[in-house]
Design a protein around this motif. Structure first.
Motif, mmCIF file in Angstrom:
data_model
loop_
_atom_site.group_PDB
_atom_site.id
_atom_site.type_symbol
_atom_site.label_atom_id
_atom_site.label_comp_id
_atom_site.label_asym_id
_atom_site.label_seq_id
_atom_site.Cartn_x
_atom_site.Cartn_y
_atom_site.Cartn_z
ATOM 1 N N ASP A 157 0.810 -1.216 0.000
ATOM 2 C CA ASP A 157 0.000 0.000 0.000
ATOM 3 C C ASP A 157 0.840 1.261 0.000
ATOM 4 N N LYS A 158 2.168 1.145 0.057
ATOM 5 C CA LYS A 158 3.001 2.334 0.202
ATOM 6 C C LYS A 158 4.157 2.276 -0.781
ATOM 7 N N LEU A 159 4.867 3.370 -0.862
ATOM 8 C CA LEU A 159 6.139 3.409 -1.575
ATOM 9 C C LEU A 159 7.234 3.542 -0.528
ATOM 10 N N TYR A 160 8.185 2.620 -0.543
ATOM 11 C CA TYR A 160 9.265 2.630 0.433
ATOM 12 C C TYR A 160 10.567 3.091 -0.225
ATOM 13 N N PRO A 161 11.413 3.860 0.507
ATOM 14 C CA PRO A 161 12.698 4.259 -0.066
ATOM 15 C C PRO A 161 13.538 3.036 -0.410
ATOM 16 N N ARG A 162 14.326 3.129 -1.476
ATOM 17 C CA ARG A 162 15.238 2.045 -1.797
ATOM 18 C C ARG A 162 16.276 1.895 -0.688
ATOM 19 N N ARG A 163 16.996 0.785 -0.725
ATOM 20 C CA ARG A 163 17.893 0.448 0.364
ATOM 21 C C ARG A 163 18.927 1.532 0.619
ATOM 22 N N LYS A 164 19.530 2.069 -0.451
ATOM 23 C CA LYS A 164 20.581 3.081 -0.248
ATOM 24 C C LYS A 164 20.004 4.339 0.381
ATOM 25 N N ASP A 165 18.725 4.673 0.047
ATOM 26 C CA ASP A 165 18.112 5.843 0.654
ATOM 27 C C ASP A 165 17.786 5.595 2.116
ATOM 28 N N ARG A 166 17.356 4.356 2.429
ATOM 29 C CA ARG A 166 17.075 4.030 3.827
ATOM 30 C C ARG A 166 18.340 4.111 4.659
ATOM 31 N N GLU A 167 19.446 3.609 4.082
ATOM 32 C CA GLU A 167 20.703 3.645 4.821
ATOM 33 C C GLU A 167 21.137 5.078 5.073
ATOM 34 N N ARG A 168 20.946 5.922 4.061
ATOM 35 C CA ARG A 168 21.288 7.336 4.244
ATOM 36 C C ARG A 168 20.440 7.938 5.350
ATOM 37 N N GLY A 169 19.140 7.607 5.387
ATOM 38 C CA GLY A 169 18.253 8.129 6.420
ATOM 39 C C GLY A 169 18.640 7.628 7.795
ATOM 40 N N ASP A 170 19.053 6.329 7.870
ATOM 41 C CA ASP A 170 19.459 5.787 9.160
ATOM 42 C C ASP A 170 20.681 6.520 9.689
ATOM 43 N N ARG A 171 21.652 6.788 8.804
ATOM 44 C CA ARG A 171 22.865 7.496 9.246
ATOM 45 C C ARG A 171 22.509 8.897 9.750
ATOM 46 N N ALA A 172 21.616 9.562 8.996
ATOM 47 C CA ALA A 172 21.290 10.935 9.363
ATOM 48 C C ALA A 172 20.515 10.996 10.660
ATOM 49 N N SER A 173 19.682 10.018 10.933
ATOM 50 C CA SER A 173 18.880 10.075 12.148
ATOM 51 C C SER A 173 19.726 9.862 13.387
ATOM 52 N N GLY A 174 20.942 9.335 13.224
ATOM 53 C CA GLY A 174 21.805 9.193 14.365
ATOM 54 C C GLY A 174 22.552 10.466 14.676
ATOM 55 N N GLY A 175 23.452 10.863 13.801
ATOM 56 C CA GLY A 175 24.261 12.031 14.070
ATOM 57 C C GLY A 175 23.671 13.315 13.542
ATOM 58 N N ARG A 176 22.664 13.210 12.705
ATOM 59 C CA ARG A 176 22.045 14.388 12.105
ATOM 60 C C ARG A 176 23.057 15.247 11.348
ATOM 61 N N GLY A 177 24.112 14.648 10.838
ATOM 62 C CA GLY A 177 25.051 15.402 10.035
ATOM 63 C C GLY A 177 24.603 15.409 8.587
ATOM 64 N N ALA A 178 25.012 16.445 7.871
ATOM 65 C CA ALA A 178 24.617 16.537 6.469
ATOM 66 C C ALA A 178 25.340 15.477 5.650
ATOM 67 N N GLU A 179 24.680 15.015 4.583
ATOM 68 C CA GLU A 179 25.305 14.070 3.677
ATOM 69 C C GLU A 179 26.511 14.738 3.023
ATOM 70 N N LYS A 180 27.481 13.921 2.635
ATOM 71 C CA LYS A 180 28.690 14.453 2.030
ATOM 72 C C LYS A 180 28.344 15.277 0.793
ATOM 73 N N GLY A 181 28.907 16.486 0.748
ATOM 74 C CA GLY A 181 28.642 17.379 -0.372
ATOM 75 C C GLY A 181 27.432 18.268 -0.171
ATOM 76 N N TYR A 182 26.730 18.083 0.946
ATOM 77 C CA TYR A 182 25.537 18.875 1.242
ATOM 78 C C TYR A 182 25.754 19.728 2.487
ATOM 79 N N SER A 183 25.045 20.833 2.570
ATOM 80 C CA SER A 183 25.006 21.667 3.778
ATOM 81 C C SER A 183 23.646 21.528 4.425
ATOM 82 N N ARG A 184 23.671 21.430 5.748
ATOM 83 C CA ARG A 184 22.417 21.312 6.502
ATOM 84 C C ARG A 184 22.020 22.704 6.973
ATOM 85 N N LEU A 185 20.820 23.161 6.561
ATOM 86 C CA LEU A 185 20.369 24.512 6.864
ATOM 87 C C LEU A 185 19.250 24.493 7.903
#
Length: 603
Positions: free
Chosen positions: A451-479
Motif C-alpha cells: 500500500d506504500k512506496l518505500y525508499p530504496r535500500r541506499k536511501d534508507r541507509e542514508r536516512g538511518d545514518r542521518a537520524s543518528g548524528g544528524r550530520g549533512a550528507e557528504k557534499g551537502y550543507s544542513r540549513l
C-alpha cells in the motif's frame, strides 16, 4: 429500450427533441420522466454530469405548465450563470412547439432591470442562481406564490458553494404543497439534510451507484516529482495532438500561472477563474466552445456548469480535497454517451488519495507512464499525416494557383517535399525534445510495497545514518529555518518555499520538520544562494530566517544550543518562546525531499 412516446412525452415536445437529434431516452431520462409525469410529488435523482438530466426534469415540467396562467409555475435553481443559461436555452429548444410558453434565466452579472421587465410581462418557468433570485425577491419584483415545481439542479454543487441559507430563504417563499425535484451527481450528508427538511417521502432514483464516476470516463494518473508537474503537463498535452480539455488547478493564482506558461510555450490555452470579470469569462468561454481554445485552465468554481459535451480530456493538475469535486471534474468529459479521459498528475504523497478515489468511485485508476520525447514526436507526426490525408481540397479555388506552385517546387523530389513539410511543422518540437531531459519517475527512487512506496535500500541507509548524528550528507550543507509544524509546515510546503524564493534549480536532500523550526539539506555550492534568497522573506506574515546549522543540528534540541547548532542570536528572533520548545518537541518524520524547479507546488 423505451421510446419518448412510451414514456408519455407529448407529441409537440417529441417533435422538438427529434429535430434536435434525440432518438431514444438516456437511462436517467427513462427512469425519471415516468415518475414526474405520474404525479409523484418529490423525487431525488442521482446521476452523473452529462447524462441528460436537463431533459429528464425539463420535459415533464414543460408538459405540465398551464400556458394560459401567466405566472411562474416552475422554479429551477442551479449554482452558476453558465448552467443557468444552458438550462434555459435547452428548455427553450424543447418547448419550440408550445405556443407562448416563456422561460426566463435569472442570474447575476447581467442587467437586473431587463430581468424585472421580463418578469412583469409574465413568465412560466424561472431558471435562476440563488443570489440574483433573492435580490429580486427582496425588491418584490418576483412572485413565487403559484410555483408548483421546484428543481434543484446540481444540488451538491450549490451546497459546496455555500448556498444553503439562500436555498432556505427561497423555499420559504414557495407554496408548501409544491413538488420538489432534486438532481445531484453525488449524495453528501448536506443533501440528506435538505431532503429531510423539504421533501415528503421522496422517490429516490439512482442511475449507477451513489458517488460513482460515469462509466464512459477512463481514469489515469501520472506520478511525478512535484518539481516536474508542469513538464509532465506539457508532455501529456503534446502526446494527444487533438486534445480538447480542461486543466483544473486548486487556486486562482496557480490557474493564471499555468495558463500564462502554456501560452508562452506556444499552446492554444487560456484561463478561467474568479478574478476575471463576467465579460472576460464570457469571452473566454465563447472561444472555448467554438474550439478557438484547445486547453482551458480553470478553478473548480469557474468551471461549474460548463455546457461543453465534446471534451476529450480533463486534467487534474492538483487533486481536489474531496471526492465530490473530483467526480464533477471528471464528469466534464465522457458526456452525452461519448468517451473521455480523466488524468491526474500526482506526487508520491498523493498516492493514498488515488486509492481512496478508487474505492469511493468503484473505478480502477490506470498508472500512466510519462511519454518520451521520441514517442511524442512520433505521435504528432502521424497526427499530421492523418490530417493531410483527410483534408478537403477545393479544386475550384486553388486550381489557378497550382501551376505556379508546381513550377516552384519541380526541382524537388516527392520525398524531399514530404521531409520539408514535416520539418516545417515539427522542427520546434523536435529541437525541444532532443535537448529535454526525460522526467524522472518517483518509482526510480522508491520501491513498491502493498500500500506504500518505500525508499530504496541506499536511501534508507542514508536516512538511518542521518537520524543518528544528524550530520549533512557528504557534499551537502544542513540549513536551519525558523518555521516548523506550528506554522503548518510539512516537507512539501518547505520545498514550495524554496521553489518560490530561490531562483534556478536547487536539489533538496533530507528534510526534518520540528515543532517550531526545521532542517533541510542542499548542495554546499547552493547553500549561500538559498540563505541569501530566503532570509527576510515572509511566510504567513512571519519573517523567515535561514542559516547553516553548525554541528548537525538535528538531535535533542537542548543539546543543539550547546553544540553550536545555532548562531548566538536570541530565541525570540527565531520564533521560539520558551526552553520547553526544545525539550518537548521531537522530529515528526524523516521525510526526504526531492528536486525542485519552477513555481510552488500546491498541496
Amino acid at each position: 429500450m423505451k421510446t419518448f412516446e412510451e414514456l408519455g412525452v407529448a407529441a409537440n415536445i417529441r417533435k422538438a427533441i427529434e429535430e434536435m437529434g434525440y432518438e431514444n431516452p438516456m437511462p436517467v431520462q427513462e427512469e425519471v420522466i415516468p415518475y414526474l409525469l405520474d404525479e409523484i410529488r418529490d423525487v431525488i435523482a442521482l446521476a452523473q454530469t452529462g447524462t441528460g438530466k436537463t431533459a429528464a426534469f425539463g420535459l415533464p415540467v414543460l408538459q405540465k405548465i398551464e400556458v394560459k396562467e401567466n405566472a411562474p409555475q416552475a422554479l429551477i435553481l442551479c449554482p452558476t450563470r453558465e448552467l443557468c443559461l444552458q438550462i434555459a436555452g435547452d428548455l427553450a429548444d424543447y418547448s419550440k412547439y408550445i405556443d407562448n410558453l416563456r422561460v426566463l434565466p435569472v442570474y447575476g452579472g447581467s442587467s437586473i432591470d431587463s430581468q424585472i421587465r421580463s418578469l412583469k410581462r409574465g413568465v412560466h418557468i424561472i431558471v435562476a442562481t440563488p443570489g440574483r433570485l433573492i435580490d429580486l425577491i427582496n425588491r418584490k419584483t418576483v412572485d413565487l406564490a403559484k410555483v408548483k415545481y421546484v428543481v434543484l439542479d446540481e444540488a451538491d454543487e450549490m451546497l459546496n458553494m455555500g448556498f444553503t441559507e439562500s436555498i432556505d430563504e427561497i423555499l420559504a417563499k414557495v407554496p408548501s404543497d409544491r413538488s420538489m425535484l432534486l438532481f445531484s451527481a453525488t449524495m453528501p450528508k448536506e443533501i440528506s439534510k435538505i431532503t429531510k427538511k423539504y421533501m415528503e417521502s421522496p422517490k429516490e432514483i439512482t442511475v449507477g451507484r451513489k458517488n460513482e464516476g460515469t462509466s464512459t470516463v477512463k481514469h489515469v494518473y501520472y506520478m511525478v516529482h512535484a518539481k516536474d508537474k508542469y513538464l509532465a503537463l506539457k508532455r501529456i498535452a503534446d502526446f494527444y495532438p487533438n486534445i480538447y480539455g480542461i486543466i483544473f488547478c486548486r487556486t486562482r493564482r496557480e490557474t493564471q500561472e499555468i495558463a500564462d506558461k502554456l501560452i508562452q510555450d506556444g499552446y492554444n490555452a487560456d484561463s478561467l477563474h474568479g478574478d476575471l470579470s463576467q465579460a472576460q469569462r464570457d469571452y473566454v468561454m465563447q472561444k472555448f466552445r467554438i474550439k478557438n481554445i484547445q486547453l482551458l485552465v480553470a478553478t473548480d468554481v469557474a468551471a461549474r456548469g460548463l455546457d461543453v459535451d465534446s471534451l476529450t480530456h480533463v486534467i487534474n493538475y492538483g487533486l481536489p480535497d474531496d471526492t465530490e469535486s473530483y467526480t464533477h471534474r471528471s464528469g466534464r468529459t465522457g458526456r452525452a454517451g461519448k468517451t473521455g479521459t480523466s488524468i491526474a498528475i500526482v506526487h508520491v504523497k498523493e498516492k493514498g488519495k488515488i486509492r481512496e478515489l478508487e474505492k469511493i468511485l468503484n473505478k480502477k485508476f490506470e498508472q500512466g507512464v510519462i511519454p518520451s520525447g521520441e514517442e511524442i514526436c512520433e505521435k504528432q507526426l502521424f497526427s499530421l499525416v492523418d490530417r493531410i490525408e483527410k483534408v478537403k481540397v477545393n479544386e475550384d479555388e486553388i486550381s489557378n494557383l497550382l501551376p505556379s506552385v508546381y513550377r516552384k517546387l519541380e526541382w524537388l523530389e516527392k520525398e524531399d517535399i514530404i521531409k520539408r513539410v514535416m520539418a516545417l511543422e515539427f522542427n520546434r518540437l523536435i529541437d525541444y525534445y532532443r535537448d529535454a531531459q526525460e522526467i524522472e519517475s518517483p518509482s526510480d527512487r522508491y520501491v513498491k510495497g502493498e500500500d506504500k512506496l518505500y525508499p530504496r535500500r541506499k536511501d534508507r541507509e542514508r536516512g538511518d545514518r542521518a537520524s543518528g548524528g544528524r550530520g549533512a550528507e557528504k557534499g551537502y550543507s544542513r540549513l536551519f529555518i525558523n518555521i516548523g509544524r506550528t506554522d503548518n509546515v510539512n516537507p512539501a510546503t518547505l520545498m514550495g518555499l524554496v521553489n518560490d524564493f530561490v531562483p534556478e534549480k536547487v536539489n533538496i536532500g533530507r528534510i526534518d520538520i520540528m515543532q517550531n523550526f526545521s532542517f533541510f539539506e542542499v548542495p554546499e555550492r547552493d547553500a549561500q544562494k538559498v540563505i541569501k534568497s530566503m532570509s527576510r522573506q515572509e511566510q504567513n506574515g512571519r519573517r523567515i530566517s535561514v542559516e547553516v546549522a553548525q554541528g548537525g543540528g538535528g538531535g535533542d534540541r537542548s543539546g543543539d544550543r550547546n553544540r553550536g547548532g545555532f548562531s548566538p542570536r536570541s530565541d525570540k528572533d527565531r520564533g521560539f518562546k520558551r526552553d520547553s520548545d526544545f525539550k518537548s518537541s521531537k522530529p515528526k518524520s524523516s521525510d526526504k525531499g526531492g528536486h525542485r524547479k519552477g513555481r510552488k507546488p500546491k498541496y
